[in-house]
Design a protein around this motif. Structure first.
Motif, PDB file in Angstrom:
ATOM      1  N   CYS A  16       0.835  -1.206   0.000  1.00 22.57           N
ATOM      2  CA  CYS A  16       0.000   0.000   0.000  1.00 22.57           C
ATOM      3  C   CYS A  16       0.866   1.250   0.000  1.00 22.57           C
ATOM      4  CB  CYS A  16      -0.924   0.006   1.221  1.00 22.57           C
ATOM      5  SG  CYS A  16      -2.123  -1.338   1.212  1.00 22.57           S
ATOM      6  N   PRO A 122      -2.753  -0.657   7.577  1.00 25.03           N
ATOM      7  CA  PRO A 122      -4.071  -1.261   7.743  1.00 25.03           C
ATOM      8  C   PRO A 122      -4.788  -0.735   8.984  1.00 25.03           C
ATOM      9  CG  PRO A 122      -2.336  -2.950   7.736  1.00 25.03           C
ATOM     10  CD  PRO A 122      -1.680  -1.623   7.658  1.00 25.03           C
ATOM     11  N   ALA A 154      -6.696   2.136   7.213  1.00 23.77           N
ATOM     12  CA  ALA A 154      -7.491   1.109   6.519  1.00 23.77           C
ATOM     13  C   ALA A 154      -7.026   0.957   5.079  1.00 23.77           C
ATOM     14  CB  ALA A 154      -8.974   1.435   6.592  1.00 23.77           C
ATOM     15  N   LEU A 156      -5.673  -1.328   3.306  1.00 24.35           N
ATOM     16  CA  LEU A 156      -5.931  -2.531   2.517  1.00 24.35           C
ATOM     17  C   LEU A 156      -7.239  -2.430   1.724  1.00 24.35           C
ATOM     18  CD1 LEU A 156      -4.782  -5.287   5.040  1.00 24.35           C
ATOM     19  CD2 LEU A 156      -3.516  -4.342   3.092  1.00 24.35           C
ATOM     20  N   GLN A 157      -8.135  -1.538   2.147  1.00 22.00           N
ATOM     21  CA  GLN A 157      -9.403  -1.330   1.436  1.00 22.00           C
ATOM     22  C   GLN A 157      -9.418  -0.013   0.656  1.00 22.00           C
ATOM     23  OE1 GLN A 157      -9.560  -1.980   5.038  1.00 22.00           O
ATOM     24  NE2 GLN A 157      -9.500  -4.128   4.472  1.00 22.00           N
ATOM     25  N   ASN A 160      -8.273   0.864  -5.567  1.00 16.12           N
ATOM     26  CA  ASN A 160      -8.943   0.120  -6.627  1.00 16.12           C
ATOM     27  C   ASN A 160      -7.940  -0.842  -7.253  1.00 16.12           C
ATOM     28  OD1 ASN A 160     -11.518   1.523  -6.558  1.00 16.12           O
ATOM     29  ND2 ASN A 160     -10.402   3.306  -7.355  1.00 16.12           N
ATOM     30  N   VAL A 166      -9.845   4.567  -3.846  1.00 17.59           N
ATOM     31  CA  VAL A 166     -11.296   4.466  -3.796  1.00 17.59           C
ATOM     32  C   VAL A 166     -11.873   5.860  -3.514  1.00 17.59           C
ATOM     33  CG1 VAL A 166     -13.233   3.505  -2.490  1.00 17.59           C
ATOM     34  CG2 VAL A 166     -11.272   2.050  -3.078  1.00 17.59           C
TER      35      VAL A 166
END
Length: 190
Positions: A16, A122, A154, A156-157, A160, A166
């Motif tokens: 990341c 994360p 966060a 890891l989420q 895209n 995102v």
């Protein structure tokens, strides 16, 4: 034209921090900088040891130091390991701090450089705690670390599949880091 070296303290595939770094590098390029993005996994260096340095300066460490020397500014993304930066990042910074020729000025690779730091994690704090010690380390080595920074919780989420964010607003704030460094370096050269 400003020359910026971009690297992260993570060698993990799909990191990341490396993704975040690529976004900041794109922002610097949009602002007109020449950006070299490297992965520290490609510069395998032993853990710094003065005995090893005396025997033969590792070629990967010499190559990494040369890159730092040839660039005006640094974009650094750092994972947070136990409230600090990674051992990989510290080791690379340490090797590049060492003299490679007689009568070399101490910390010459870092002297007068400008840097922007960032972190992805994360966890909820996004690596914020690790940036405190990284800022202090770089400042003590005569690097001008800009106040602007971005942390990404966060993580890891947050991305895209294509590596973009995102959250478009977060993408813009990370791109702005690279743009800020590029503009500052351009003003220094002018």
């Amino acid at each position: 034209m400003a020359k910026i070296l971009a690297f992260s303290g993570s060698s993990r595939i799909g990191s990341c921090n490396q993704k975040m770094l690529e976004i900041a590098a794109a922002g610097a390029r949009q602002a007109g900088a020449e950006v070299t993005v490297v992965n520290l996994a490609d510069y395998v260096m032993p853990i710094y040891n003065q005995d090893l340095e005396a025997q033969a300066f590792p070629e990967a460490a010499r190559a990494f130091k040369k890159l730092i020397t040839e660039h005006d500014g640094l974009l650094i993304a750092s994972p947070e390991y136990n409230s600090a930066y990674s051992a990989l990042l510290k080791n690379a910074i340490d090797w590049a701090s060492r003299p490679t020729f007689d009568n070399e000025i101490s910390l010459s690779a870092y002297r007068g450089k400008f840097a922007i730091i960032m972190a992805a994690s994360p966890g909820g704090l996004g690596g914020m705690r690790g940036l405190v010690s990284l800022r202090m380390l770089l400042s003590n080595m005569n690097v001008n670390v800009l106040a602007s920074q971005v942390t990404l919780g966060a993580a890891l989420q947050a991305f895209n599949a294509d590596g973009s964010m995102v959250d478009e607003q977060k993408q813009q704030s990370i791109e702005a880091l690279g743009q800020e460094l590029s503009k500052l370096l351009d003003s220094q050269v002018s």
